[in-house]
Design a protein around this motif. Sequence first.
Motif, PDB file in Angstrom:
ATOM      1  N   ARG A  88      71.507  96.607 -17.754  1.00 61.76           N
ATOM      2  CA  ARG A  88      72.368  95.668 -18.320  1.00 61.76           C
ATOM      3  C   ARG A  88      72.765  94.460 -17.115  1.00 61.76           C
ATOM      4  O   ARG A  88      72.967  93.336 -17.558  1.00 61.76           O
ATOM      5  CB  ARG A  88      73.645  96.217 -18.611  1.00 61.76           C
ATOM      6  N   ASN A 124      69.474  92.078 -17.244  1.00 63.10           N
ATOM      7  CA  ASN A 124      69.691  91.580 -18.509  1.00 63.10           C
ATOM      8  C   ASN A 124      70.721  91.915 -19.583  1.00 63.10           C
ATOM      9  O   ASN A 124      70.840  92.758 -20.258  1.00 63.10           O
ATOM     10  CB  ASN A 124      68.188  91.715 -19.382  1.00 63.10           C
ATOM     11  N   ARG A 125      71.857  90.881 -19.487  1.00 62.88           N
ATOM     12  CA  ARG A 125      73.145  91.192 -20.278  1.00 62.88           C
ATOM     13  C   ARG A 125      73.067  91.114 -21.590  1.00 62.88           C
ATOM     14  O   ARG A 125      73.660  91.846 -22.531  1.00 62.88           O
ATOM     15  CB  ARG A 125      74.114  90.045 -19.969  1.00 62.88           C
ATOM     16  N   THR A 126      71.908  90.460 -22.331  1.00 63.33           N
ATOM     17  CA  THR A 126      71.916  90.384 -23.669  1.00 63.33           C
ATOM     18  C   THR A 126      71.028  90.978 -24.241  1.00 63.33           C
ATOM     19  O   THR A 126      71.106  91.470 -25.612  1.00 63.33           O
ATOM     20  CB  THR A 126      71.522  88.717 -23.956  1.00 63.33           C
ATOM     21  N   ARG A 127      69.745  91.338 -24.006  1.00 66.39           N
ATOM     22  CA  ARG A 127      68.703  92.127 -24.483  1.00 66.39           C
ATOM     23  C   ARG A 127      68.064  93.158 -23.706  1.00 66.39           C
ATOM     24  O   ARG A 127      67.053  93.714 -23.331  1.00 66.39           O
ATOM     25  CB  ARG A 127      67.350  91.092 -24.552  1.00 66.39           C
ATOM     26  N   TRP A 128      69.317  93.826 -23.069  1.00 61.98           N
ATOM     27  CA  TRP A 128      68.762  95.064 -22.110  1.00 61.98           C
ATOM     28  C   TRP A 128      68.395  96.354 -22.840  1.00 61.98           C
ATOM     29  O   TRP A 128      67.637  97.226 -22.513  1.00 61.98           O
ATOM     30  CB  TRP A 128      70.271  95.421 -21.317  1.00 61.98           C
ATOM     31  N   ARG A 129      68.870  96.266 -24.272  1.00 58.45           N
ATOM     32  CA  ARG A 129      68.382  97.278 -25.037  1.00 58.45           C
ATOM     33  C   ARG A 129      66.960  97.302 -25.310  1.00 58.45           C
ATOM     34  O   ARG A 129      66.513  98.267 -25.781  1.00 58.45           O
ATOM     35  CB  ARG A 129      69.343  97.550 -26.296  1.00 58.45           C
ATOM     36  N   THR A 130      66.304  96.425 -25.342  1.00 54.92           N
ATOM     37  CA  THR A 130      65.074  96.099 -25.632  1.00 54.92           C
ATOM     38  C   THR A 130      63.867  96.495 -24.494  1.00 54.92           C
ATOM     39  O   THR A 130      62.862  96.338 -24.549  1.00 54.92           O
ATOM     40  CB  THR A 130      64.597  94.805 -26.159  1.00 54.92           C
TER      41      THR A 130
END
Length: 417
Positions: A46, A49-55
């Motif tokens: 996170r 990459n705060r926005t797409r860290w789950r990908t």
Amino acid sequence: MFAGVDWADRWLDCGIVRRDGRRLGHVRIVYAETEDPVADYLAFLRKHNRTRWRTIPTGIEDPNLLFVEALADRGMPVVHIDATLAARARKASTLDSIKSDRADAYLLADMLRSGNDSLPRIVLPSPHIRALKVLAHAYGHAVASRASLLHQLRSVLKGYFPAAISAWPKLGLRHPQARAVLAAAPSPRRAAALDRAGYARALEAGNRWRTVDDEAHRLRLHFRRPALRTHPEVEDARAAEMLSALGALTAACERADDLKAQLGRQYRNHPWSRIVSSFPGIGDVIGGQVLAEVGDRLDRFTDARALCAYAGVVPVTWASGTSTRVSMRRSANKPLRSALFQAAFCMTAHSPGAKAYYAARRARSADHPTTIRNMGIRITRSLYHCLQTGVLYDEAAAWPQQYPGSGVAVPVDLTAS
């Protein structure tokens, strides 16, 4: 972004690279310094990459780690990188002059970046299947341990008490009756001195309740025959060694029986067990082993051929120029292949179609292992179709050549061998 994790017994080294190969960051997560390593790792992702860290996919060499299971349970994409491929890439890499855990983490992330489409993503089955797989593997280890201890007991008896080896030609030394008699008469001298009532009590302790007197009389005559004997003091020492091996074998038998019962209960509680058990000759043990390895996520396999390759029942063809060589597929799920071979062997006695197919193949000069492997292909394809459609096993659909007039439509190619 792509992440790589190099694991050790006490910590994890995590590295992230961009699509252009630039290194973005590294962190070492020490197990003793955190309560939740997965939460720390997700916080590390996170941070970059705060926005797409789950990908962000994570590449790791060992797919059986608790960290991998917890990461996949949280919905994160995890990719398995084979250790052999990582070693080859490490040898050819010039990213670092020396090997280190940090460099290995970046190497795994870089391999994931360059080969993201070809590397397999780890797809976990349901918790029920995972528990079934644990029990199936534990039962397999228990059976192997039981066989090893049985050979050890036989070796000890061969040195001073060979009459005990031939006393039970049908039951074998693993049977409870044999173990009970050996516990009561651990040496040739004590076996010869034991009367019929003593043998009867030992047999009853081994759960024999019919024709006890006849069996006691047979054993008494068997152990009273003249035979070679060693010195009494040495004989007593050998008897103590045998009793120790016998106790270990008894514990191994009880452990295997307990795991077998738990495996059967876990297998029968799954809704797919009804489909797997509809195959002739497949009971709780073989069915549990097959279902544990195949799992309940069939989307891992593109078709039945992919499942056959995963099980290792289809061979590999090597072609170069005008030469062609066919060999056994060594990179496969060996427990699943072993269970399928046992299922194929059992089906020759319980399935008319399988029995006819086996006889026809052997009549055409095919050897036994090849015939069993071809039957394993048919069983695997039939199993894939049944699990996909939710239908039970159909004898005429599985062996259409043995039922030419059945008129049954076969949804998948079950005739390929």
